[in-house]
Design a protein around this motif. Structure first.
Motif, PDB file in Angstrom:
ATOM      1  N   ALA A 188       0.845  -1.190   0.000  1.00 38.02           N
ATOM      2  CA  ALA A 188       0.000   0.000   0.000  1.00 38.02           C
ATOM      3  C   ALA A 188       0.881   1.240   0.000  1.00 38.02           C
ATOM      4  N   LEU A 189       0.692   2.078  -1.008  1.00 34.86           N
ATOM      5  CA  LEU A 189       1.351   3.376  -1.060  1.00 34.86           C
ATOM      6  C   LEU A 189       0.398   4.406  -0.472  1.00 34.86           C
ATOM      7  N   SER A 190       0.868   5.175   0.496  1.00 31.71           N
ATOM      8  CA  SER A 190      -0.005   6.138   1.150  1.00 31.71           C
ATOM      9  C   SER A 190      -0.284   7.330   0.236  1.00 31.71           C
ATOM     10  N   TYR A 191      -1.261   8.111   0.631  1.00 29.55           N
ATOM     11  CA  TYR A 191      -1.583   9.350  -0.081  1.00 29.55           C
ATOM     12  C   TYR A 191      -0.362  10.266  -0.124  1.00 29.55           C
ATOM     13  N   GLY A 192       0.378  10.323   0.984  1.00 31.84           N
ATOM     14  CA  GLY A 192       1.575  11.158   1.038  1.00 31.84           C
ATOM     15  C   GLY A 192       2.656  10.673   0.092  1.00 31.84           C
ATOM     16  N   THR A 193       2.820   9.338  -0.026  1.00 32.48           N
ATOM     17  CA  THR A 193       3.796   8.784  -0.966  1.00 32.48           C
ATOM     18  C   THR A 193       3.416   9.118  -2.399  1.00 32.48           C
ATOM     19  N   ALA A 194       2.121   9.037  -2.708  1.00 30.63           N
ATOM     20  CA  ALA A 194       1.658   9.403  -4.048  1.00 30.63           C
ATOM     21  C   ALA A 194       2.012  10.857  -4.350  1.00 30.63           C
ATOM     22  N   ASN A 195       1.870  11.735  -3.357  1.00 30.92           N
ATOM     23  CA  ASN A 195       2.222  13.144  -3.567  1.00 30.92           C
ATOM     24  C   ASN A 195       3.718  13.315  -3.844  1.00 30.92           C
ATOM     25  N   ILE A 196       4.556  12.542  -3.146  1.00 34.13           N
ATOM     26  CA  ILE A 196       5.998  12.594  -3.396  1.00 34.13           C
ATOM     27  C   ILE A 196       6.303  12.147  -4.826  1.00 34.13           C
ATOM     28  N   LEU A 197       5.689  11.061  -5.257  1.00 32.60           N
ATOM     29  CA  LEU A 197       5.920  10.563  -6.615  1.00 32.60           C
ATOM     30  C   LEU A 197       5.398  11.538  -7.662  1.00 32.60           C
ATOM     31  N   LYS A 198       4.333  12.280  -7.334  1.00 32.04           N
ATOM     32  CA  LYS A 198       3.849  13.324  -8.246  1.00 32.04           C
ATOM     33  C   LYS A 198       4.885  14.436  -8.369  1.00 32.04           C
ATOM     34  N   THR A 199       5.468  14.822  -7.241  1.00 32.32           N
ATOM     35  CA  THR A 199       6.501  15.856  -7.239  1.00 32.32           C
ATOM     36  C   THR A 199       7.672  15.470  -8.134  1.00 32.32           C
ATOM     37  N   LEU A 200       7.970  14.192  -8.182  1.00 31.66           N
ATOM     38  CA  LEU A 200       9.110  13.697  -8.959  1.00 31.66           C
ATOM     39  C   LEU A 200       8.742  13.353 -10.399  1.00 31.66           C
ATOM     40  N   GLY A 201       7.487  13.605 -10.784  1.00 38.87           N
ATOM     41  CA  GLY A 201       7.063  13.330 -12.142  1.00 38.87           C
ATOM     42  C   GLY A 201       6.908  11.858 -12.455  1.00 38.87           C
TER      43      GLY A 201
END
Length: 404
Positions: free
Chosen positions: A54-67
């Motif tokens: 499970a990837l958390s909502y916060g992890t998804a935001n980090i991956l969004k930041t990194l494109g």
């Protein structure tokens, strides 16, 4: 001898994310080497096996930041609801995405899919949504670290294939039993929870439709995570002897035992996949830095899966280290200097300690059938369902919305 700014040992999720994060944040101006012992399609690769996480909502935001999230979104299943219950008792609470004002509380992804994604990214010539290329990342695989020597201004890494790499900074992202940490005598602490996790993917009569379940039983927690095609990823925590007995059951008997513990929230379990098991321990290193050396992800700490925090804590390690290195690079500082690494250590201290403490406490509270704890945990679950002041701090940490 090949010269690099950063050498990363381990191309699992933590190591690969760090390489791509540094490449993006420093605009391709850092030279980076990634060393991996196992090809991504190898059954021996410990970072990309048959599990789902499970990837958390916060992890998804980090991956969004990194494109990177656009690539991940194609292989994830959203978690829109989490139901927490205590088998045979009244304790129950429900966490849903709508009440938190988000589309999803987190996302489930199969590690094998993540492995293929990162393999493509590391070998690709173009980073998603940018004009950067990956020419600054060299990928050594299969290769293992044989020897590490450090001097005042550099670290030299000798590989088993005869290559010698020189860098300003070496980062260990090679798992809980990190070989690079062993070579540098970075002490590893262990706490045995005296449980084994039985993992298996199952199909059910009713589709999970984004619902995740955390069910506490007298022998340990049982989690169902939603996947595609009416499947769920199951993590069933049991005492070692009981786990061994469960694994030895034929498919029909195993299905009946699992159905009895989980209940009928998704109807009948119609199919079970390949079963596997591994021991559950808290492994952690007191210090995540040393001279020209940093530790991230499972190499820094490996947690019990009870609250799905381990991978997400590791990604927060990665992002914090990447930001510390980027800041030093932009200011013209030595990226491997102890002052830079100290900034990383200090930024991670509170989050690491609180997450490890929360996870271990949950194991102790919810993995036994003592009367006092059974009453207490049911009262706590009922209070969480009715009092937002109790519920929200736990929800925020579950979603990965914590300060780094």
């Amino acid at each position: 001898m090949k010269q690099y700014d950063v050498v990363i040992v381990g191309a699992g999720m933590a190591g690969s994310t760090l390489a791509l994060a540094l490449h993006r944040l420093c605009h391709g101006k850092l030279s980076i080497a990634v060393i991996e012992a196992h090809p991504v399609n190898s059954e021996q690769h410990p970072g990309f096996d048959a599990r789902a996480i499970a990837l958390s909502y916060g992890t998804a935001n980090i991956l969004k930041t990194l494109g990177l999230w656009d690539k991940f979104s194609a292989i994830t299943t959203a978690i829109t609801d989490i139901q927490v219950s205590d088998r045979g008792h009244l304790g129950f609470t429900d966490i849903d995405a709508k009440s938190q004002g988000v589309d999803a509380l987190g996302y489930v992804v199969e590690l094998a899919d993540v492995g293929r994604l990162y393999q493509a990214e590391l070998n690709n010539t173009e980073l998603n949504n940018t004009e950067l290329n990956h020419a600054a990342i060299d990928y050594f695989c299969p290769a293992q670290v044989k020897r590490i020597e450090r001097s005042v201004e550099q670290v030299v890494i000798e590989l088993n294939d005869g290559n010698h790499l020189q860098a300003k900074l070496l980062v260990a992202a090679d798992g809980a039993l990190s070989q690079s940490c062993k070579l540098l005598d970075i002490e590893l602490n262990e706490v045995d929870f005296e449980q084994h996790a039985v993992i298996v993917n199952v199909s059910t009569q009713l589709p999970p439709n984004g619902k995740a379940f955390e069910r506490f039983t007298s022998s340990g927690p049982l989690a169902f995570l939603p996947m595609s095609d009416q499947r769920s990823s199951v993590v069933w925590c049991l005492p070692p002897q009981q786990a061994e007995q469960i694994l030895a059951l034929d498919e029909q008997a195993f299905t009946q035992a699992l159905q009895q513990q989980f209940g009928w929230r998704l109807g009948a379990i119609t199919k079970v996949g390949v079963r596997a098991s591994y021991p559950l321990l808290l492994r952690y290193r007191e210090s995540v830095i040393s001279h020209r050396f940093a530790v991230v992800g499972n190499a820094a700490q490996t947690l019990h899966p009870i609250a799905g925090q381990g991978f997400n804590l590791g990604i927060r390690d990665v992002m914090s280290l990447a930001e510390s290195i980027t800041q030093a690079f932009e200011q013209g500082q030595d990226i491997g200097a102890y002052t830079v690494l100290s900034q990383y250590r200090q930024s991670r201290e509170q989050d690491r300690n609180q997450t490890m403490s929360l996870t271990s406490s949950l194991v102790n509270i919810f993995s036994n059938d003592w009367l006092s704890l059974r009453v207490g945990r049911n009262l706590a679950l009922m209070a969480m369902g009715n009092l937002s002041c109790i519920k929200q701090p736990i929800v925020k940490r579950t979603m990965g919305l914590v300060e780094r």
